[in-house]
Enzyme design. Structure first.
Site, short mmCIF file in Angstrom:
data_model
loop_
_atom_site.label_atom_id
_atom_site.label_comp_id
_atom_site.label_asym_id
_atom_site.label_seq_id
_atom_site.Cartn_x
_atom_site.Cartn_y
_atom_site.Cartn_z
N GLU A 263 0.81 -1.22 0.00
CA GLU A 263 0.00 0.00 0.00
C GLU A 263 0.85 1.27 0.00
O GLU A 263 0.54 2.24 -0.70
CB GLU A 263 -0.94 0.00 1.21
N ARG A 267 0.70 3.89 -3.22
CA ARG A 267 0.05 5.17 -2.90
C ARG A 267 1.07 6.29 -2.66
O ARG A 267 0.86 7.42 -3.11
CB ARG A 267 -0.87 5.02 -1.69
N ASP A 396 -4.93 -10.37 -8.29
CA ASP A 396 -5.29 -9.60 -9.47
C ASP A 396 -4.13 -8.87 -10.14
O ASP A 396 -3.85 -9.04 -11.34
CB ASP A 396 -6.40 -8.60 -9.13
N GLU A 531 -11.09 0.42 -11.05
CA GLU A 531 -10.73 -0.55 -12.09
C GLU A 531 -11.56 -0.41 -13.36
O GLU A 531 -11.02 -0.43 -14.48
CB GLU A 531 -10.86 -1.98 -11.53
#
Length: 630
Positions: A263, A267, A396, A531
């Site tokens: 993360e 980010r 993913d 997405e």
């Protein structure tokens, strides 16, 4: 004296021999009696014939038509409304009511036609209607004649089987003005979200817009940093300047705090690198180098598979307290940022660390036709919980980053390409199915040989990724699959009562099913995810089919209608199936500003040079601004 003659009717007297009487009263009763003696069918036929003659007479009367055109100025091109007093005037299409919104529960193919061809500017709430006035005018001027009758909006060729597809991006003034109104709507949405963050969560990680407070994850201003490149792209100079000032004066990574490697990489590190590429401001590169160096202890493992958590103040790292595993997606979706940091600083250590992870994963056993399990152990470097394969959560972005790393490296790293192509074939063989009744193509999951028709919203990265690969020379059938999956991801929004997608959908495959998508109660939340919007951006850029812009526009308006908080900010919601009470969660994820709104803006822009995807596979701006988002 005779009364004045009346002009609103013509009296016609018929002469008849025999016992005809002059009594008008008897004459009327006789006619009425004869009319009543006719059967219902006969009366209906007579009335139908009279009405048909009347309509034909009006339609074929040049004098009457000329009178209409001359007196009322109607030229056959402008929309008009007919009221009960025969007065005509131009109008805008009325926004659909709440009741009309439930058309999303019908067949997906029909929904697609309706939503592609109708003006949807009325979907915003009262607070946001001013944003769409210009767009509504453009829609009524540019579209087919719209006839409104007592509130019903009917568009010519509404039920046509042809899709609205443009072969090239139009640059006429009307089209440009239309696009600009949508771009301004995105800017306004960002300003509104930023107002809430600035007023109630400045310098903190996340905004809680309902309670007008903030949430803390790492204490590093995640939302602010994640949004830097978006502000620059949107041209929000004032907001960017105040954010830069905070970065320069207040952002410090010298804190005794545990952060998640994945993360904080996507980010913080990704946000700083993207902003550096856009601005050339060395402040952001220095901050990127600082956080990148502090994250490196995560790679100090015997297996070279990094730990999930790092204390950036102490320089220590560890797995979560409950397991020694890391998710495959997390350890394989940090490579773009660390590779780029090595390129910019000239220090190869960042790239070497992340590429060692890819080498380990490349040669591991436990894959099925290129599909990988969800977990990997940081001690021995092996896959765990094998037998479960998904393109959703925990796996993913592994597939997404395979392709993007190959592009980032100038299309020279064949192992990455091989793994990506093999995985796509594995998806086709094991996970690709069709729904009932509409035949939507979806990507399910495989668990120990059993197929589940479960598809996460996260999987909607795939149509964009497939289209990106086809654009850079991969097989053309990847683009065809991308189009099919893009339709499915859109229907995950369109078939919900709020027009917003759930976090997880289950697709029907049983004969006799009447609805393609089912949503379990626990899966009905929407987190403002990017997405689908990112994939719509790629699809529009590569196909120039304006339906993708229209789909995105509908989604943005529904975000405004169901997630916008009047005092500032947007909130995740718990129930996309209840438009009356979507049940806000009181949290605005940083990626709503960092990714979702950015991709909306790029989608609605008709300028192919705005973050161009055609300047070469190693373009710094493409890699950092577009690819550093998962």
């Amino acid at each position: 004296m005779l009364p004045p003659s009346r002009r609103d009717f013509v009296s016609l007297t018929l002469s008849e021999s025999g016992s005809y009487t002059d009594s008008k009263q008897w004459h009327r009763q006789s006619c009425w009696r004869k009319w009543k003696q006719l059967s219902r069918l006969q009366r209906s036929l007579i009335l139908f014939t009279l009405m048909l003659l009347l309509v034909c007479g009006i339609a074929t009367s040049p004098t009457l038509i000329g009178h209409w055109r001359g007196e009322h100025g109607f030229d056959g091109k402008q929309p008009f409304v007919v009221n009960l007093k025969n007065e005509y005037k131009s109008i805008l299409p009325e926004p659909p009511s709440e009741k009309k919104d439930y058309r999303r529960r019908g067949l997906p193919v029909l929904q697609n036609r309706l939503q592609t061809k109708t003006n949807v500017s009325g979907l915003l709430g009262v607070e946001n209607q001013r944003l769409d006035l210009n767009n509504a005018n453009k829609g009524s001027e540019e579209g087919k004649p719209i006839i409104s009758w007592r509130g019903a909006v009917i568009e010519e060729e509404q039920a046509s089987d042809t899709d609205t597809k443009d072969t090239e991006i139009q640059d006429d003034p009307a089209s440009l003005a239309h696009a600009e109104s949508r771009l301004e709507a995105v800017r306004e949405a960002f300003r509104h979200a930023w107002k809430g963050y600035k007023n109630f969560a400045w310098g903190h990680d996340e905004l809680k817009p309902i309670s007008k407070s903030h949430g803390e994850w790492f204490g590093l201003g995640l939302t602010l940093i994640d949004a830097l490149d978006t502000m620059w792209i949107l041209g929000l100079k004032e907001e960017f300047a105040e954010a830069r000032e905070w970065v320069a004066r207040a952002l410090s990574f010298d804190k005794n705090v545990d952060v998640n490697l994945f993360e904080s990489t996507i980010r913080i590190l990704g946000g700083l690198l993207s902003t550096y590429h856009l601005t050339g401001d060395s402040l952001f590169l220095e901050k990127a180098k600082d956080i990148g160096s502090r994250l490196m202890p995560a790679f100090n493992t015997a297996s070279k598979i990094p730990y999930s958590d790092v204390n950036i103040g102490k320089g220590t790292a560890h797995p979560p307290q409950w397991t020694s595993d890391s998710t495959v997606a997390e350890v394989t979706s940090i490579q773009l940022e660390f590779r780029e940091l090595s390129r910019l600083t000239g220090d190869p250590k960042y790239k070497l660390a992340v590429m060692e992870v890819m080498k380990q994963v490349h040669k591991l056993d436990g894959k099925q036709d290129g599909l990988v399990p969800m977990f990997i152990n940081t001690n021995n470097g092996l896959f765990t919980h094998q037998g479960i394969y998904t393109l959703g959560a925990r796996a993913d972005s592994y597939y997404e980053y395979l392709l993007k790393q190959w592009i980032q490296g100038g299309k020279t790293e064949n192992e990455l390409l091989d793994d990506y192509l093999l995985a796509v074939e594995g998806v086709k063989k094991n996970l690709l199915k069709k729904s009932t009744p509409s035949g939507l193509t979806f990507v399910g999951e495989l668990s120990h040989g059993y197929f589940s028709p479960k598809m996460d919203h996260l999987v909607c990265f795939l149509p964009g990724t497939l289209a990106l690969g086809a654009h850079f020379g991969l097989p053309a059938d990847h683009m065809e699959l991308a189009k099919q999956l893009m339709e499915t991801c859109y229907q995950m929004y369109a078939q919900m009562e709020t027009g917003l997608s759930p976090e997880i959908a289950h697709f029907n495959m049983h004969e006799g099913s009447t609805q393609d998508v089912e949503v379990k109660i626990a899966d009905r939340h929407n987190l403002l995810r990017p997405e689908t919007v990112e994939s719509l951006f790629y699809m529009y850029r590569f196909t120039k089919d304006k339906k993708y812009q229209q789909w995105g526009w509908e989604i943005l308006q529904n975000f405004n209608k169901y997630t916008r908080v009047p005092t500032g900010g947007y909130t995740s919601i718990n129930n996309v199936r209840d438009p009356a009470n979507p049940n806000p969660r009181d949290k605005m994820e940083s990626f709503f500003l960092g990714e979702t709104l950015k991709y909306f803006y790029l989608l609605f822009s008709n300028d192919p040079n705005l973050i161009s995807l055609d300047k070469g596979p190693t373009s710094d701006v493409i890699v950092s601004v577009v690819f550093f988002s998962v």
